[in-house]
Design an enzyme around this catalytic site. Structure first.
Site: not given
Ligand code: NAP
Length: 525
Positions: A184, A241-242, A246, A265, A302, A392
């Site tokens: 994805k 991701g978030s 997650g 993660e 991260c 965080e």
């Molecule tokens: P995200 O919003 O969690 O999205 C990551 C991926 O998962 C995207 O492809 C998103 O798709 C998909 N996704 C998220 N929620 C979903 C759900 N409920 N159902 C289906 N698919 C879902 O993360 P991000 O956009 O990369 O960053 C947002 C926040 O995540 C950051 O501000 C940070 O706090 C955190 N983050 C943490 C790390 C880490 O290493 N710990 C790394 C990156 C980000 P769509 O984009 O199409 O919605």
């Protein structure tokens, strides 16, 4: 490489079935060509069916064949490195030179997993030979090896757009295990995703593998990710991701009629504890080193060290001043996406509302999504009473905690939720206190670092990039390092099998000369 923006479903390109998007340059707010296709559950169905068709042949490739395929992907990444880095830089605002280095790291990961495959130890071949004379009951021949889970869904991460994305460690370890992958793609870097996707697609073809070994889908909104996690032919999920995203996907995977493992993660503040003797001896150097690491990747890592705890006393002011100097010298830099910029701003505000004081700021933002470096400070008492301060703020901010005494430091260590890493800065005279902290930290983290910083992460056999919740959803596994492959394997026991029906790793004459555990003893017999 010409980008079409199409989805990659097996060997085929599929045009948009539910709208399109353009990549965004976060530095200029400008859209970048071309249009990138969104798919629907129909493309997920097709990709999953192809992956399922591919499974038996791919899972049964010889170790050499599979390793050669992974090396072909590594060579493909090397060949596109400058182009990939340029495109990823446009889409993320990260420097092209850094992204070229990240491409080299991604290629290295594929080569490292090729070596893991050739060694064959991931099979964990285990043999308990028959004991026909055993009393009171004879024992049959039992043999165990690990095989691939099945087709898996991998969510590319936004923050390391190459080494945690389409060609990242999740993909490398899943393919090494023998799992077909449906990726994805993250919408934050669709062009870079397409370049990497094509490299893998071409390697599948050049290796003569079933086209279903790799597909890449994209969607607007959550529907495509949900369809992937729900699909009955998908047998495992990885995500970075978030915490909200997650956990939503983890719960979905558990609530299927046939629950599947989901390795998500999510979040970690990677606390750094400065012990008194080290603080007195080299407070300024520790503050400077921490300041450098918290700003890497505009703090969007991260493993960013986000919280620094030190007992007020000799060296504290030097540490504080060095950290302030680092933060003030930092220009505001473009963050990865408007969404990440927004949640950074909100989280820093949350920390201030919870009682943290802003004591330093970097250069003022110029662009719309520039993240300003920030340093906040709070006293240990307040921190103990405000659990939200331990959470965080993903971006270039950190929290310095002025701790009253040793007992308060120990109490604060106990307050942290699960972490990817924790760091101790210590000298010989600090060992007694370190011995009190270590059992507390072991229970809360996947990695403990002494007198260095957790970032960057080594990719090796002993690497652990995991930890108790909420760092990850399953603390038994790592997403980085050679043992990341274990997420994609499951054991199968073969009882009473004739030699010609046994898998290669378990045959009587051990044709590949693998290390095997026979009656509890490790040997190549
Ligand atoms: P995200 O919003 O969690 O999205 C990551 C991926 O998962 C995207 O492809 C998103 O798709 C998909 N996704 C998220 N929620 C979903 C759900 N409920 N159902 C289906 N698919 C879902 O993360 P991000 O956009 O990369 O960053 C947002 C926040 O995540 C950051 O501000 C940070 O706090 C955190 N983050 C943490 C790390 C880490 O290493 N710990 C790394 C990156 C980000 P769509 O984009 O199409 O919605």
């Amino acid at each position: 490489m010409k980008l079409t923006g199409n989805l990659l479903i097996g060997a085929h390109e599929v045009a948009a079935t539910s709208g399109t998007m353009k990549a965004l340059n976060p530095a200029t707010s400008a859209e970048i060509e071309p249009d990138f296709a969104f798919g629907t559950s129909a493309e997920v169905d097709r990709a999953a069916e192809l992956a399922d068709d591919a499974f038996d042949s791919y899972n049964n490739t010889s170790l050499d064949e599979r390793a050669a395929f992974l090396e072909r992907i590594a060579d493909g990444l090397d060949a596109v490195a400058p182009e990939l880095a340029q495109r990823a830089s446009l889409e993320t605002g990260l420097p092209a030179a850094q992204l070229e280095a990240e491409t080299a790291k991604a290629a290295t990961q594929f080569r490292q997993f090729a070596s893991v495959v050739r060694q064959g130890r991931f099979r964990q071949a285990t043999i308990d030979p028959a004991q026909p004379e055993r009393q009171p009951r004879a024992r049959m021949d039992h043999r165990m090896q690990k095989i691939a889970l099945g087709p898996v869904a991998i969510f590319g991460a936004s923050n390391f757009p190459i080494s945690y994305s389409v060609a990242g460690g999740d993909t490398a370890s899943a393919l090494a295990a023998g799992c077909p992958v449906i990726l994805k793609a993250h919408n934050a870097h669709p062009g870079a995703s397409e370049i990497m996707g094509r490299v893998i697609q071409q390697a599948v073809e050049a290796s003569g593998l079933h086209e279903g070994v790799f597909s890449m889908v994209r969607g607007g909104g959550n529907a495509i990710g949900e369809a992937l996690v729900d699909h009955p032919l998908i047998k495992g999920v990885t995500f970075t991701g978030s915490e909200a995203g997650g956990m939503a996907l983890f719960r979905r995977a558990q609530q299927r009629p046939d629950p599947i493992p989901a390795f998500t993660e999510m979040t970690s503040v990677n606390p750094t504890f400065v012990l008194p003797s080290a603080l007195a001896a080299r407070g300024a150097a520790i503050g400077d080193g921490f300041g450098e690491r918290m700003l890497v990747n505009v703090g969007q890592a991260c493993l960013k060290p986000a919280i620094l705890l030190a007992i007020d006393g000799t060296g504290y002011d030097e540490l504080r001043q060095a950290l302030i100097a680092r933060v003030e010298a930092m220009h505001a830099r473009t963050m990865l996406t408007p969404g990440i910029w927004k949640s950074y701003s909100e989280n820093v505000e949350r920390q201030r509302n919870a009682g943290a004081e802003r004591i330093a700021a970097g250069g003022k933002p110029q662009g719309a999504w520039d993240g300003q470096a920030l340093l906040l400070e709070v006293d240990g008492e307040r921190m103990l009473n405000e659990a939200s301060l331990s959470e965080e703020a993903f971006g270039p901010a950190a929290l310095l905690v002025r701790v009253k005494d040793v007992e308060q430091l120990v109490a604060l260590a106990k307050q942290f939720r699960g972490q990817l890493s924790a760091t101790l800065q210590l000298d010989a005279a600090d060992h007694a206190l370190a011995s009190r902290l270590l059992p507390i930290l072991e229970r809360r983290t996947g990695r403990i670092v002494i007198n260095a910083f957790a970032h960057p992460q080594e990719v090796s056999y002993a690497s652990i990039h995991g930890g108790p919740f909420p760092a990850t959803s399953d603390s038994r596994f790592t997403s980085v390092g050679m043992t990341a492959i274990e997420r994609f394997l499951r054991p199968v026991c073969y009882q009473g099998f004739p030699d010609d029906l046994l898998p290669e790793a378990l045959k009587h004459d051990n044709p590949r000369g693998l290390w095997r555990l026979t009656d509890g003893e490790l040997s190549k017999a």
